[in-house]
Design a protein around this motif. Structure first.
Motif, short mmCIF file in Angstrom:
data_model
loop_
_atom_site.label_atom_id
_atom_site.label_comp_id
_atom_site.label_asym_id
_atom_site.label_seq_id
_atom_site.Cartn_x
_atom_site.Cartn_y
_atom_site.Cartn_z
N ALA A 111 8.65 10.51 -15.74
CA ALA A 111 8.66 9.58 -14.60
C ALA A 111 9.46 8.33 -14.93
N LEU A 112 10.17 7.83 -13.92
CA LEU A 112 10.88 6.55 -13.98
C LEU A 112 10.36 5.68 -12.85
N LEU A 113 9.78 4.54 -13.20
CA LEU A 113 9.18 3.63 -12.21
C LEU A 113 9.86 2.27 -12.31
N ILE A 114 10.35 1.77 -11.16
CA ILE A 114 11.11 0.52 -11.13
C ILE A 114 10.48 -0.42 -10.11
N GLY A 115 10.12 -1.62 -10.54
CA GLY A 115 9.57 -2.63 -9.64
C GLY A 115 10.22 -3.97 -9.87
N ILE A 116 10.78 -4.56 -8.83
CA ILE A 116 11.55 -5.82 -8.98
C ILE A 116 11.04 -6.86 -8.00
N ASN A 117 10.50 -7.95 -8.52
CA ASN A 117 10.03 -9.05 -7.67
C ASN A 117 11.09 -10.14 -7.49
N TYR A 118 12.17 -10.10 -8.28
CA TYR A 118 13.28 -11.06 -8.17
C TYR A 118 12.79 -12.51 -8.35
N PHE A 119 12.08 -12.74 -9.43
CA PHE A 119 11.52 -14.07 -9.70
C PHE A 119 12.60 -15.15 -9.66
N GLY A 120 12.35 -16.20 -8.87
CA GLY A 120 13.25 -17.34 -8.81
C GLY A 120 14.52 -17.12 -8.02
N GLN A 121 14.67 -15.94 -7.40
CA GLN A 121 15.88 -15.66 -6.61
C GLN A 121 15.56 -15.76 -5.12
N ASN A 122 16.61 -15.91 -4.31
CA ASN A 122 16.41 -15.86 -2.87
C ASN A 122 15.84 -14.51 -2.49
N GLY A 123 14.87 -14.50 -1.58
CA GLY A 123 14.26 -13.25 -1.17
C GLY A 123 13.27 -12.72 -2.18
N GLU A 124 12.65 -13.61 -2.96
CA GLU A 124 11.67 -13.18 -3.96
C GLU A 124 10.54 -12.38 -3.29
N LEU A 125 10.15 -11.28 -3.93
CA LEU A 125 9.09 -10.42 -3.43
C LEU A 125 7.82 -10.60 -4.27
N ARG A 126 6.71 -10.08 -3.77
CA ARG A 126 5.44 -10.29 -4.48
C ARG A 126 4.80 -9.00 -4.99
N GLY A 127 5.01 -7.87 -4.28
CA GLY A 127 4.20 -6.70 -4.57
C GLY A 127 4.84 -5.59 -5.37
N CYS A 128 6.10 -5.73 -5.76
CA CYS A 128 6.83 -4.59 -6.33
C CYS A 128 6.34 -4.19 -7.72
N ILE A 129 6.00 -5.18 -8.54
CA ILE A 129 5.48 -4.86 -9.86
C ILE A 129 4.09 -4.24 -9.74
N ASN A 130 3.29 -4.74 -8.80
CA ASN A 130 1.98 -4.12 -8.54
C ASN A 130 2.15 -2.67 -8.10
N ASP A 131 3.18 -2.41 -7.29
CA ASP A 131 3.43 -1.04 -6.84
C ASP A 131 3.63 -0.10 -8.02
N VAL A 132 4.44 -0.54 -8.99
CA VAL A 132 4.72 0.28 -10.17
C VAL A 132 3.43 0.57 -10.94
N GLN A 133 2.60 -0.45 -11.12
CA GLN A 133 1.35 -0.25 -11.85
C GLN A 133 0.42 0.71 -11.11
N ASN A 134 0.40 0.60 -9.78
CA ASN A 134 -0.46 1.50 -8.99
C ASN A 134 0.05 2.94 -9.03
N ILE A 135 1.37 3.11 -8.94
CA ILE A 135 1.95 4.46 -9.01
C ILE A 135 1.73 5.05 -10.40
N LYS A 136 1.90 4.25 -11.43
CA LYS A 136 1.68 4.70 -12.80
C LYS A 136 0.24 5.21 -12.98
N LYS A 137 -0.72 4.44 -12.53
CA LYS A 137 -2.13 4.84 -12.62
C LYS A 137 -2.38 6.12 -11.83
N PHE A 138 -1.78 6.21 -10.67
CA PHE A 138 -1.92 7.39 -9.80
C PHE A 138 -1.38 8.65 -10.50
N LEU A 139 -0.21 8.56 -11.12
CA LEU A 139 0.40 9.71 -11.77
C LEU A 139 -0.41 10.17 -12.99
N VAL A 140 -0.92 9.21 -13.75
CA VAL A 140 -1.68 9.54 -14.95
C VAL A 140 -3.03 10.15 -14.59
#
Length: 316
Positions: free
Chosen positions: A24-53
């Motif tokens: 598996a390859l899991l990629i989550g990018i919140n773009y810290f400090g950049q325009n259009g910063e997101l909040r949930g992408c790293i959480n998504d990766v952790q949730n998908i990782k837990k789901f797969l395992v």
């Protein structure tokens, strides 16, 4: 599809049993400090990782996780690291292997240069260093992750990003009834006209031009031509199936669900399969859409690298 000599041949494929090696390859990018910063992408990766395992017997030792909170520079989701990780994912793939790709981050579009996009635009994802290194185009992702795969190898891809309907350039897109969608020229021209009117009302002349060009392309048969090119050049004997957060023309929500920042698509995907582990691809598409329907306008899409029966059971 076309062979190496560009001759038309009938597609052949085998469904994967997914009982070989799992990666598996899991990629989550919140773009810290950049325009259009997101909040949930790293959480998504952790949730998908837990789901797969926990549900699909993937091992952490067979996963690569790229997030922009990583302290190791090799685990940062830069263009170079993402491309290298994509190459790792498919390296030495064999029939009945099960590969899983998940991307949560920004997505967008850029002008199509090879005629395989009905709307004239390729879909792209944005690495954390996109301002200096640029975006990654769907053609490139297809070349890296789909073309090298052998018949009978499953790649399940999840794109939780804007404009992601055909982000892996898979040519067969399915309706909620499980049927392959075909170009609907009248509907697409009508939608283009509505988009042009809406853009004009907002004073977005660039949007007016883009929509007008889309109408011209549709009227001239560009949609059907692009569909034919896509099926001829992107059909694969590999067993590649993708769920994306929205249509190519839509955006995907960075949301708040169950008290946690999350991508709406990632949340719905995990929730649907946690609620009911065994379901068909058609059921899963409909259940994901049902979870999102009351709060979001985005319509998740299901696509594949070859014609498939959406009544088969989801496995990964």
């Amino acid at each position: 599809m076309q062979d190496a000599n560009h001759r038309d041949v009938q597609p052949h494929f085998a469904y994967s049993q997914c009982n070989g090696r799992k990666k598996a390859l899991l990629i989550g990018i919140n773009y810290f400090g950049q325009n259009g910063e997101l909040r949930g992408c790293i959480n998504d990766v952790q949730n998908i990782k837990k789901f797969l395992v926990s549900q699909w017997n993937y091992k952490e030792s067979d996963m690569v996780v790229l997030t922009d909170d990583a302290t190791n520079s090799r685990m940062q989701p830069t263009t170079a690291n993402i491309v290298a990780a994509m190459q790792w994912l498919v390296r030495d793939a064999k029939p009945n292997d099960a590969l899983f790709f998940h991307y949560s981050g920004h997505g967008g579009q850029t002008k199509d240069l090879d005629g395989d996009e009905g709307d004239g635009y390729d879909e792209v994802i944005y690495p954390v260093d996109f301002e200096s290194s640029g975006h990654i185009v769907d053609d490139t992702m297809h070349d890296i992750m789909v073309k090298p795969l052998p018949e009978g190898c499953r790649l399940t891809a999840i794109f939780d990003s804007c404009h992601s309907g055909s982000a892996l350039d898979l040519p067969y897109i399915y309706s909620t009834e499980g049927k392959i969608k075909e170009p609907n020229l009248a509907a697409e021209a009508g939608q283009g006209l509505l988009s042009a009117v809406g853009a004009y009302a907002k004073g977005d002349m660039g949007g007016v031009f883009k929509s007008a060009m889309g109408i011209i392309k549709t009227a001239s048969g560009g949609q059907k031509k692009a569909d034919k090119i896509s099926k001829a050049t992107r059909t694969s004997p590999a067993d590649v199936i993708s769920f994306s957060g929205c249509k190519d023309s839509q955006t995907s929500a960075d949301a708040q669900e169950a008290g946690q920042a999350t991508g709406a698509m990632s949340y719905a995907f995990v929730t649907a399969l946690t609620t009911k582990h065994e379901q068909s691809y058609q059921e899963l598409l409909n259940n994901i859409r049902e979870i999102l329907r009351s709060k979001y306008s985005q319509k998740p899409q299901l696509s594949s690298s070859h014609p498939m029966s959406t009544e088969i059971a989801f496995i990964c």
